[in-house]
Enzyme design. Sequence first.
Site, PDB file in Angstrom:
ATOM      1  N   GLU A 431     -64.763  25.720  13.271  1.00  0.00           N
ATOM      2  CA  GLU A 431     -64.391  24.210  13.252  1.00  0.00           C
ATOM      3  C   GLU A 431     -64.621  23.372  14.480  1.00  0.00           C
ATOM      4  OE1 GLU A 431     -61.596  22.722  10.731  1.00  0.00           O
ATOM      5  OE2 GLU A 431     -61.911  20.737  11.135  1.00  0.00           O
ATOM      6  N   ASP A 504     -58.965  24.321  10.548  1.00  0.00           N
ATOM      7  CA  ASP A 504     -57.843  23.656  10.690  1.00  0.00           C
ATOM      8  C   ASP A 504     -57.016  23.626   9.328  1.00  0.00           C
ATOM      9  OD1 ASP A 504     -58.126  23.545  13.335  1.00  0.00           O
ATOM     10  OD2 ASP A 504     -58.771  21.517  13.159  1.00  0.00           O
ATOM     11  N   ASP A 506     -55.874  21.112   7.983  1.00  0.00           N
ATOM     12  CA  ASP A 506     -55.673  19.767   7.474  1.00  0.00           C
ATOM     13  C   ASP A 506     -56.567  19.504   6.532  1.00  0.00           C
ATOM     14  OD1 ASP A 506     -57.844  19.731   8.929  1.00  0.00           O
ATOM     15  OD2 ASP A 506     -57.192  18.625  10.769  1.00  0.00           O
ATOM     16  N   ASP A 508     -59.689  17.786   6.997  1.00  0.00           N
ATOM     17  CA  ASP A 508     -60.900  18.197   7.075  1.00  0.00           C
ATOM     18  C   ASP A 508     -61.198  19.368   7.316  1.00  0.00           C
ATOM     19  OD1 ASP A 508     -61.657  15.320   7.482  1.00  0.00           O
ATOM     20  OD2 ASP A 508     -61.434  15.364   9.735  1.00  0.00           O
TER      21      ASP A 508
END
Length: 685
Positions: A431, A504, A506, A508
């Site tokens: 990403e 990641d 998180d 997103d």
Amino acid sequence: MAKDEKVNTGYSSANIQVLEGLEAVRRRPGMYIGSTGATGLHHLVAEIVDNSIDEAMAGHAKNIRVRLLPDSVVEVRDDGRGIPVDPHPQYKISALELVLTKLHAGGKFGGGGYKVSGGLHGVGASVVNALSNWLKAEVRRDGATWEQEYKMGEPTGKIQKVGTAKDTGTMITFRPNEKIFETIDYDFDTIVQRLRQHAYLTKGVRISCYDERDPAEFRGMTFFFEGGIMSYVRHLNHSKEAKHDSVFYVEKEADGVQVDVALQYTDDFKETLFAFTNSIINPEGGTHVQGFRNALTRAINSYARAKNLLKEKDESLTGDDVREGLTAVISIRIEEPQFEGQTKGKLGNTEAKGAVESVVSDALAIFMEENPKEAEAILSKVILAQKARQAARVARESVLRKGALEGFTLPGKLADCSSRDATQSEIYIVEGDSAGGSSKQGRNREFQAILPLRGKILNVERSRLDKILGNNELKSLIIAFGTNIGEQFDISKLRYHRIVIMTDADVDGSHIRTLLLTFLYRYMPELLLQGHVYIAQPPLFRIQIGKDVRYAFNEEEKVLFIDEMVKAVEANRAAKGGKKVEVEAEAAEPEEAAEKQEGAAGEALEAMVIGGVKVNIQRYKGLGEMNPDQLWETTMNPVSRKMKVVRVEDAAKADEIFDILMGAEVEPRKRFIQTHAKTVKNLDI
Ligand code: 0RA
């Protein structure tokens, strides 16, 4: 006249001929009624009922009553004209006796309104008679009641006047032979189902059925549908969402064919169509269905063109477009139906095609002109169907076309590996560019390839395949994999046997992971089935005490590792004569001393001193915070990394989550599943 004389003197010989015919029925009943099982038994009732239905169709009978009586006796009664009882001029026996003793006599005589026969296999009442221990016919006509009884198809006496009558009608009562049939136990529901269908197909007739075999279990049903097949269509659509209120209906004769058609569109994706000839269902369709389809496609296209509803001038709605969501009943009556196919379930008469086609074309055109609201609803439904089909086709033909993606050069942002051995090769889908940078530097370029993706790769309207496949990020992915997609998917071309999604930890990251899994689940499910897809597990924390470094993948691990590492230092000190340090698991909380620093890459650094031991804890917010060495060590090195293999169930869950994330409507999703039933094998449509 010699001929008359012959018949006259040969009254018995004519009889013998008839009886021979019924003898054949008794010898091989299966030939005439299909089977001697429960189905054949129920055919008997159907045969007798059909004769009364014929009389109702001719406009003479208004009421039909079926009674199931004790000892397997069935009584069928109608209020038609009554079967003629006077001697037939040619055969010298009554029409009644002819009907009951001569094979195929059923609809072939009598003329006039009785021409159209509905008999199940056209075998008539004589077959029922031949297979019944006894049968009684009762006719009310011309002010009198007549009776005649039979045993195994043979009259036990002459027809007799037994009383007067105020009305007219026919009543047949029979008892099937228990030696011929495997069972003589009727199923009320089977009979009721057939009667309900008859009631729909013969508008205005009242059909009742009573189960009087056991008084304790008495049941009765009456069917009467003023709207005929129009009511049938409403009934078929009762649990669906209709697109328009009024049902299209036409009833007209053309070329000797009586045509009845009713239709209504719903929001369904399937077509529901029933076709009948003389009240007999034609499961395999036939010429009447062909004519209907032609008319439907033609009428809707002309309307669409006239109202400028088609985008391109030369564009047409296809037969498939106009079938989606259609509920239709086609019922024709024809003098000599010819059935084809394996189960004789397909109508073959060519005149039926033209008749239905012309009747429906004209009537539908008028209906749409006169009912603009209904027409608009129908058109919007079929145009939606067309769009979905076109999108799917474009995707298949242009994007998925064999070789369409071949010859494309590998995407520029792909940092490929040098190995050409797919079984040894891995591709990391990462990403963002910064993670792409670290992983490119940290990887083993011999067997590890990196493909960085930017942003929201799949945030496109889900039902539009063409758009999805026009997406550059996904195109890169497909080309890099080498497998192509959808129907052209070829797993033998896969360039990397391990596809690793590295995002990641998180929101997103999980969003992108979900989108990717959804994509793979839908378009390349084979990759999941064969276990080629993995999710990288980058650590959340880096814990350092002196030169000792450990990576933790969650909070619990963090606490545990700090404990272990501090204990190791303590043990080391104790060995060197230092003092003992108490460390509890909670010691990870910065209770003694804590200072926060900002790391060079923006990562949160936390330092705490536990019992005089300085512990450095780094929390990774993103992959980009790791330097290339750390990334290699923790996430990419096959010796030390952790990876989760993605199972189909995980991807299916992602697919569901996708719905929630994107707030997708149900319609396009259903459509998708239909269009791609071939790809997504485990979805039952
Ligand atoms: C032939 C001619 C006529 C009536 C029927 C047959 C007839 C047959 C069945 C079988 C069951 N119910 C029936 N009802 C009538 C009519 C002759 C006339 O009256 O003109």
